[in-house]
Structures are given as C-alpha cells and as structure tokens.
Design an enzyme around this catalytic site. Sequence first.
Site, PDB file in Angstrom:
ATOM      1  N   LYS A 171       0.830  -1.213   0.000  1.00 12.08           N
ATOM      2  CA  LYS A 171       0.000   0.000   0.000  1.00 12.08           C
ATOM      3  C   LYS A 171       0.860   1.256   0.000  1.00 12.08           C
ATOM      4  O   LYS A 171       0.478   2.271  -0.584  1.00 12.08           O
ATOM      5  CB  LYS A 171      -0.941   0.012   1.207  1.00 12.08           C
TER       6      LYS A 171
ATOM      7  N   LYS B  31      -6.489 -12.544  -8.647  1.00 13.13           N
ATOM      8  CA  LYS B  31      -7.724 -12.679  -7.893  1.00 13.13           C
ATOM      9  C   LYS B  31      -8.732 -11.598  -8.294  1.00 13.13           C
ATOM     10  O   LYS B  31      -8.332 -10.475  -8.577  1.00 13.13           O
ATOM     11  CB  LYS B  31      -7.378 -12.507  -6.401  1.00 13.13           C
TER      12      LYS B  31
ATOM     13  N   LYS C 220     -12.003  -6.081  -5.426  1.00 13.38           N
ATOM     14  CA  LYS C 220     -12.925  -4.953  -5.482  1.00 13.38           C
ATOM     15  C   LYS C 220     -12.208  -3.662  -5.827  1.00 13.38           C
ATOM     16  O   LYS C 220     -12.840  -2.664  -6.120  1.00 13.38           O
ATOM     17  CB  LYS C 220     -13.742  -4.840  -4.195  1.00 13.38           C
TER      18      LYS C 220
END
Length: 334
Positions: free
Chosen positions: A115, A197, A200
């Site tokens: 992040k 994967k 979202k």
Amino acid sequence: MLDGKKTLFSGMQATGTLQLGNYLGALKNWVDLGDEYQCFYSVVDMHSITVRQNPAELRKKARALLTLYIAAGLDPEKNCIYYQSHVSGHAELSWILSCFTYMGELNRMTQFKDKASKNADNINAGLFTYPVLMAADILLYQADVVPVGSDQKQHLEITRDIAERFNGVYGDVFTVPEPYIGKTGARIMSLQDPTKKMSKSDENPNASIYLMDDPDTIIRKFKRAVTDSDNEIRYSEDKPGISNLIDIYGAATGKSIEETEKEFASSGYGDFKLAVGEAVVDLLKPTQDRYAELVKDKACIDKIIKVNGEKADYYAKKTLRKVQKKIGFPERIR
Ligand code: TRP
C-alpha cells in the site's frame, strides 16, 4: 466464549464495491456460521481512512455494506453487525496494543509495503499501524476464530503475537485467535486476467461481477471473460480462464468440476459463458431483491445500527476495562 458459543470476528472495508469473489469467498459462507458461533461482523470504516476518502462516499458505502450483510442473509438478531467507528474501544485498545507492537514487526508486513508503494504521497502512520487496529478489533471481542483470506494471514499472525506477548506480561487477558478453517469459499479470479484474484479495487469493471450488477451486465461480463481459444470446457492449470468459470459455475450451482465438464462436453465457450452468467444471476437475485427492500426501510436499518452498535460496545468495554486495570490505569470513580 459467549452464551456457550465460541466467538468469531471478521470485518470488511466499505471501500470498493463488493464483488462475486467477496460473496462466494466470504459473505455467503458467513451465513451458516451463526448457529455455531457468536459472530461479530464489522464494517471497518476506521481502517478505510488510512487512504484518503471522500466523506460522503465513505458514509454511503459503509451503510451500503452494512445493508448488504443483512441482505445476503446475516440475521442481525443473531449476528452483531456494526460500524467499527461506533465503538470507541477499537481506538482505545489499538493505542494500548501499539505499545506492545514493535516497529520491526510492522515493517515486515507485506500489505504495508504494497500500500505504501501505491500511495507514495500519503504514507501515513495509520497505514503503518493498520495491523494494530486490526488486532484490537479481534482481541476486543475475545474472538476464538477469525475467517480471513490469504492476504490477511500475516495480520492474524501479528495479532496472535501481540496477544501472547500481552498475556505473557499480564496473565491470561486475551483469547489468542485462530484462523477459521471451515468450508473454504471458492477462490474467484478476475474475468479479464484469470491469473489474478477478482478484486474490489480492480479498475477494470469488466474484471469483476459486482453484487449489485443487473442481469444484463452480468451476462455481458461473462460473455467477455478472457479464455483460451481451444473451445474445450475442461478444468486444467493451463486453462485458467475456463477453470475459473467452472469454479464459479460450481460455486453458484453446487455442481462438481466433473459434473460441469460432462454437462458442457458438447458445448462451445459461448453457450458455457451464458450458462455461467445465468447461474450467477440466479445466485445473486435473492440478495439483490432483499437489498432493494431493505434500503426502503430506513428506520429498520437505523435500529439495527443502534442496537448492534450498543451490543458491540458492551462487549468491547468489558475487555477494555479489564485491560486498563491490568496495565495500571487509575480506576474510574462512580
Ligand atoms: N484488514 C481486513 C481486510 O482488509 C479487514 C479487517 C479489519 C479485518 N479488521 C479485521 C478482518 C479483523 C478480520 C478481522 O480485509
């Protein structure tokens, strides 16, 4: 242990739009856990502000997620469904636990590194101590088990380390949580890159099926799903696109890989993709219908938010008072 049941805690961030992977991998499986466990499901809005959020959006998405929990079948009488920010104990315990967490431990967290590299202009301290807040979430309710995806395993590990360290100094204060190993949900991959994967936060809307997508959109996204070109419906490592569709079809219909291969032995990709799309439309319809009903009943959702928030607060305070006493904070005068 609460009411003779083991306690389970999990949380989801309201940022990003919930997609089929979240549903099949988590939400759908949570519905059955209520009989066996005392469950807490938090909308972790405090974690969300580690990256900059639009206030109106955050509020809207948090409410949508909480409503979706219920629409997906989590009974708010049996499960404690609440906003993390409504229970001040999360922040209070997080501070205490941060004094029992080493910089070196946090430095090793792969999600932080990831992040931080994606938000180079805002590497704030909250992003760094994110796992401590997550530990506070879990330990505050003395959770025995935590269902987490593979990306959160490291955070559960550090939670266990912090709990054991604290218990080592002060005695048995915290339950040391275990990962929940149960019926594992299907691992759903992106429709546009089946080696990744379904996420979202994926920027390509065609990569994910969102839980609120209408039937036409769902069918269209499946028709466009990336596959190989041999036109054979067979589960194989070198056919990640088709294998993912077989997994999705199986998760939606309960059919095994073999059954699916047999059913579509003489079909081409076009027919198969349509069938998968239709199965997913049917799968999501009850949740979508219930969601549409629930959002109309503002008072009902408000009440759930209030009652469950108070319930969570009650349990949180119990643990927090115990912790505060153990570490030597002065007693409250009543
Ligand atoms: N960090 C988790 C995620 O992004 C969400 C989360 C916050 C969580 N607190 C938690 C998950 C406690 C399980 C238990 O997926």
